[in-house]
Structure formats: C-alpha cells, structure tokens
Design an enzyme around this catalytic site. Structure first.
Site, PDB file in Angstrom:
ATOM      1  N   LYS A 193     -16.518  36.095   0.487  1.00 10.50           N
ATOM      2  CA  LYS A 193     -17.475  35.058   0.078  1.00 10.50           C
ATOM      3  C   LYS A 193     -18.186  34.520   1.310  1.00 10.50           C
ATOM      4  O   LYS A 193     -17.560  34.290   2.355  1.00 10.50           O
ATOM      5  CB  LYS A 193     -16.716  33.932  -0.638  1.00 10.50           C
ATOM      6  CG  LYS A 193     -17.604  32.855  -1.236  1.00 10.50           C
ATOM      7  CD  LYS A 193     -16.767  31.828  -2.013  1.00 10.50           C
ATOM      8  CE  LYS A 193     -17.629  30.785  -2.703  1.00 10.50           C
ATOM      9  NZ  LYS A 193     -16.847  29.837  -3.518  1.00 10.50           N
ATOM     10  N   SER A 229     -18.376  29.045  -8.235  1.00 10.40           N
ATOM     11  CA  SER A 229     -19.363  29.446  -7.267  1.00 10.40           C
ATOM     12  C   SER A 229     -19.120  30.819  -6.641  1.00 10.40           C
ATOM     13  O   SER A 229     -20.022  31.364  -6.035  1.00 10.40           O
ATOM     14  CB  SER A 229     -19.421  28.406  -6.147  1.00 10.40           C
ATOM     15  OG  SER A 229     -18.197  28.358  -5.445  1.00 10.40           O
ATOM     16  N   SER A 254     -13.812  27.614  -8.768  1.00 14.49           N
ATOM     17  CA  SER A 254     -14.731  28.668  -8.321  1.00 14.49           C
ATOM     18  C   SER A 254     -14.140  30.048  -8.105  1.00 14.49           C
ATOM     19  O   SER A 254     -14.887  31.000  -7.906  1.00 14.49           O
ATOM     20  CB  SER A 254     -15.431  28.248  -7.037  1.00 14.49           C
ATOM     21  OG  SER A 254     -16.468  27.370  -7.357  1.00 14.49           O
TER      22      SER A 254
HETATM   23  N1  GLN Z   1     -18.294  24.230 -10.419  1.00 16.78           N
HETATM   24  C1  GLN Z   1     -17.633  23.256  -9.626  1.00 16.78           C
HETATM   25  C2  GLN Z   1     -18.639  22.537  -8.772  1.00 16.78           C
HETATM   26  O1  GLN Z   1     -19.777  22.765  -8.952  1.00 16.78           O
HETATM   27  C3  GLN Z   1     -16.558  23.900  -8.782  1.00 16.78           C
HETATM   28  C4  GLN Z   1     -17.080  24.576  -7.580  1.00 16.78           C
HETATM   29  C5  GLN Z   1     -16.013  25.162  -6.691  1.00 16.78           C
HETATM   30  O2  GLN Z   1     -14.865  25.299  -7.069  1.00 16.78           O
HETATM   31  N2  GLN Z   1     -16.415  25.459  -5.473  1.00 16.78           N
HETATM   32  O3  GLN Z   1     -18.323  21.737  -7.948  1.00 16.78           O
END
Ligand code: GLN
Length: 516
Positions: free
Chosen positions: A81, A156, A180
């Site tokens: 990532k 994400s 995410s």
């Molecule tokens: N979707 C969640 C957010 O927008 C989690 C994102 C994540 O785990 N990095 O914060």
C-alpha cells in the site's frame, strides 16, 4: 513443465521457489506481465518496480543456486500500500501533497519483507491518506473492483485488495484504521487480517490516526496471511506502540480442530440496513462453523452502535494533528508564490477580511500564504473535511463535548468486547452491510460513505484484531464477506478458524471473470 505462478498460493509459491521448481525471476515476470495487462483497467498500482523486482528475484535465484539460505518469503511477489515508506519507490499516500515523494528509508514492514526475501513489485492505490471506504478519494483515480469494474473495491486499501483478487500479486500489504483491510478484502473476495493494535510495527507508515492505525496482510487465504504475518509481526524499538509479546508460529496453528470453539453472534448486526443476501451468506457461514465443531452464541455489544460517531471524532482529531506536518516547507507539495489556486484562509489567518485585493483572499504574511495555498492545492476534499472536523472538535470550548466524550465512549466499546470475550472466544458477523457498490454511488454523500465501516471501526477503537474472508456470493456474482473478531493477540485463533473454514469451503478459490 514449471507450475503457473498465478495459480499457486503464496505458501506453494515460496515452496516452489525454494525447491527450484520455479525460479523467482519466472515468478516475478509472470506477475509483472499480469500487472501490465490488468492495471489499465483496474488502476490498482500507482507505481510498479519492474527493474528492482527482477533484480531482487535474480539475486534470490543466485543465492538458491549457490546453496545459501533463503528467507521465509523467498521469491514471493508483494504489493505494498502506498502509505508505507519505500526508499526506492515513490510514496504518495495517493495524495497530490506527496506526489513524487521518495522517503529516505523503508518502513519497518517493508524492511522485514525484504529481509524475508519477498519481492516488492510495486505500490498500490488507496484513498488519499487512507481516508475513505471506496478508493474513490485517490488523487490518482479510483480503483475498479475486479469482480465488476463498474463497482468500487472498497477502501482505503482498495488497490491492495484488487491486486490480490486479480492475481497481480499473491499477497499485498494494507493498513486498517477503521476497516481499511477488512472491508476491501470483503468486497473483493479475499482474506484480510487487521492484527491487534501494536502487533505490527507502524514505523514508516504515513500516519492517519495514530491510536487506531495498524498494518496487516491481504491474501487469498488465511494460510497465506499467516505466512506473511509471521514475517512482519513483532516488536520494533522504532515504534513505541509496538508490543513486546513474542510472535507465535501462525502457520503452525492453522489446522487445530475447532471443536468446542465458542463463536459469538451479535443480533443487532442483523437489524435493518443489512442487505438480505449478505445476511443469508453470513448465517450460512455460522452454519459452516457449527459443522466444524464450533458452537454459536448470542452476545451483546451494547455500545457498538456508537462506533461510527466515536470513530469519526477520534480519527479526524488525530488526523488533523498528524497532517499538520504538510506545510509546504518540510514535506511535499509547495504552492508557487502568487500563482495557482486561490485558497480561502481559515482559522484567523485572514488578516483583514474587509481588505481583499481583487476579490482574492489577503494573508497576514507570505509564509502563511504559502502554508494555506500549499495545503489548499495539495489535499483533496475528503482530507480537508477530516482536518476541519478534527480541528473543530479539538478546539477550546468543544474539546470536552466532542473529543473527550468520544474517548469515554471508546472505553465503553472496548469494555463491551472484554465482557463478550468472557463468554465466547471469537465474534462473527458481516464485514459490510452490502456487497460492492457502484463507483460514484456514495461520493456525493460523505455520511453514507462513513457508514460503510459500521461493522469494522469498533475493533480499531477497542484495539483488537479482526479478519475478513469470503463466505458466499450474491446472485449478481459479487463476493460476500464474513468477519471474525478476537481478543487482543488472538491472531493465531483468527487465522486458525478462518483456515478451517477455508478447508471446508471454496469461496476463497473463486476468481473474478476479468476480461483483459
Ligand atoms: N473508511 C474509514 C475512513 O474513511 C476507514 C479508513 C481506514 O481504515 N484507513 O476513515
């Protein structure tokens, strides 16, 4: 005839390289060719390190031929990532703010992957600074879901999930602040593990919300996740939050029978809002666990419904602090003086709102102007929204009402889990309320997007681990995800239970009908 690397699991692949049935170069070439064919459609990779990966693979092959020892991930292609620092590849966090940025060092996880002889093939796309649940907040374009390219892969870590689902690499690294790893794994039909907070070092992970962030593996099976977790977990003196507990052998704990395992089922998870097809898939998964000898019990998590509001205070508060470093002076994008985007100055930086030159904002100094313009140009709309939410909630007069209160609710959510784990060993349920949703469906409605993580944020707030894996498909052919959550440091059990599930089912073996 050497085996087709794309058809092998990570475990088989490492075995094939080690035994000489397959060269690391041939393996790397096969995945690079697959990336070349599919990335135009999926946009899962932001950078591909063709040369570096092949050189690394050749070096591993040479070492094997000369009889020297190989690491536990020898020749295994990995997608990382783009939130993890890599010294030889750009690290952008999918933000214009960090476009072209090359960190001076490798993240600890990247260093451990290299040390284990993995081959890093490239950096995967994501929501900007890991803020999002659909990968549509990337400054470099969305990722498409390999099962249906008109749909989102989740986020994400959407690039990492799509990369594994589409065989662009057998494993990928993701990060999980509120879901995410688990949510995109669920929407792309792969297996993703968010370890306990502190189990994996975060040194060199671009910080989003430091009390929630955790790195973990994404792969096609629990066995492959176990292999990777074993190589990346463990104490790191460079991350003060990393745990000192010894790392057990995750791979050796996989085939323990589940006889007598108590799995909790939270009735509230099945309330309105959960798609009926997803509910059916999840209930069928409970039946599989019963077949494996586990028992299923109702448990309550009375404060879990406060998870989203609590998370969306704590995460933006921490983000607003972490992202203060992007000022145009120390890192990343710097606005050109007197040019470009007209920033609206915020927080009292407006010297005199009555005295605007030519309708443009006046700044109290050229330095403040540089800060404001750099941030206005470098950050995308969701990142700005989070910074504003967090700054507001932390400001004098609101701190107690928002941030301090959220911390208290966080404690209650954690206590719910501690209580539940008195009577059950793991808690099962859905990963997301729906299967993959169409690209664009939620982009105009931030609240709808925030709700996609309603089943995942609570594990981050409590600091515990969770794993998600496919447990069925919708009539339309989209994967349905199942989530297991466990007490702190129960990674062995999470992987063991998932591996046993995968020994009885073949949902995780299905491949998307991607026409490229
Ligand atoms: N979707 C969640 C957010 O927008 C989690 C994102 C994540 O785990 N990095 O914060």
């Amino acid at each position: 005839m050497p085996p087709d690397p794309l058809q092998l699991s990570a475990v088989e692949l490492v075995h094939a390289v080690r035994s000489g049935d397959l060269t690391a170069v041939a393996c790397t070439e096969a995945f690079l060719a697959r990336i070349e064919r599919t990335n135009g459609v999926l946009n899962a990779f932001l950078a591909v390190d063709r040369e570096g990966a092949l050189a690394r693979a050749a070096e591993i092959d040479a070492r094997r031929r000369s009889g020297k020892p190989l690491g536990p991930l020898a020749g295994l292609p990995v997608g990382v990532k783009d939130a993890l620092c890599t010294a030889d590849l750009p690290t952008t966090c999918a933000s214009k703010m960090l476009a072209g940025y090359r960190p001076p060092y490798d993240a600890e996880v990247v260093a451990r992957l290299r040390h284990a002889d993995a081959v890093i093939v490239g950096k995967t796309n994501m929501d900007e600074f890991a803020m999002g649940g659909s990968n549509e907040n990337s400054a470099f374009g969305p990722v498409a879901n390999p099962w249906d390219t008109s749909r989102a892969p989740g986020g994400s870590s959407g690039g990492s999930a799509a990369c594994v689902a589409a065989d662009m690499a057998p494993v990928a690294i993701g990060s999980d602040t509120g879901g995410s790893i688990r949510q995109p794994a669920g929407l792309c039909g792969i297996t993703g593990l968010k370890p306990t907070y502190g189990r994996v070092s975060r040194r060199g992970l671009v910080a989003f919300a430091s009390s929630l962030d955790q790195i973990g593996p994404m792969a096609r099976s629990a066995a492959d996740c176990a292999l990777v977790l074993e190589a990346i977990a463990g104490h790191d003196p460079g991350d003060s939050t990393s745990l000192r507990d010894e790392v057990p052998s995750y791979t050796r704990a996989l085939d323990k029978p589940l006889t007598g395992l108590r799995i909790g089922r939270v009735p509230e998870h099945f309330a309105a809002g959960l798609d009926p097809e997803v509910a059916r898939g999840v209930d069928e998964a409970f039946a599989v666990f019963r077949q494996l000898g586990a028992t299923v019990h109702d448990v309550r998590l009375p404060h879990a419904h406060h998870g989203i509001p609590t998370y969306y205070l704590i995460a933006p508060c921490e983000a607003s602090s972490n992202l203060a470093r992007y000022d145009g002076a120390h890192y990343g994008h710097r606005a050109e003086p007197g040019k470009g985007h007209r920033a609206e100055p915020t927080n009292g930086h407006r010297a005199d709102s009555g005295k605007e030159r030519d309708g443009a904002a006046a700044f109290e100094s050229p330095l403040v102007e540089m800060y404001c313009r750099s941030r206005a140009e470098g950050f995308g709309p969701e990142v700005k929204r989070r910074i504003m939410l967090g700054t507001y909630a932390l400001s004098a007069g609101y701190y107690d009402a928002y941030y301090a209160k959220a911390l208290r609710v966080r404690r209650l959510i954690r206590q719910d889990y501690l209580d539940a784990f008195q009577t059950v060993d793991l808690i099962g349920g859905p990963v997301s309320a729906t299967a993959a949703f169409p690209l664009g469906e939620k982009t105009g409605d931030p609240l709808a997007m925030y709700l996609v993580d309603m089943y995942t944020v609570t594990a981050n707030l409590a600091g515990i681990g969770g794993i998600s894996f496919p447990c069925g498909f919708t009539a339309g052919g989209l994967p349905i995800g199942f989530q297991l959550q466990g007490p702190a440091l129960a990674e062995s059990l999470l992987l063991n239970a998932t591996d046993r599930f995968q020994s009885l089912t073949d949902w995780h073996r299905r491949r998307p009908p991607l026409a490229v």
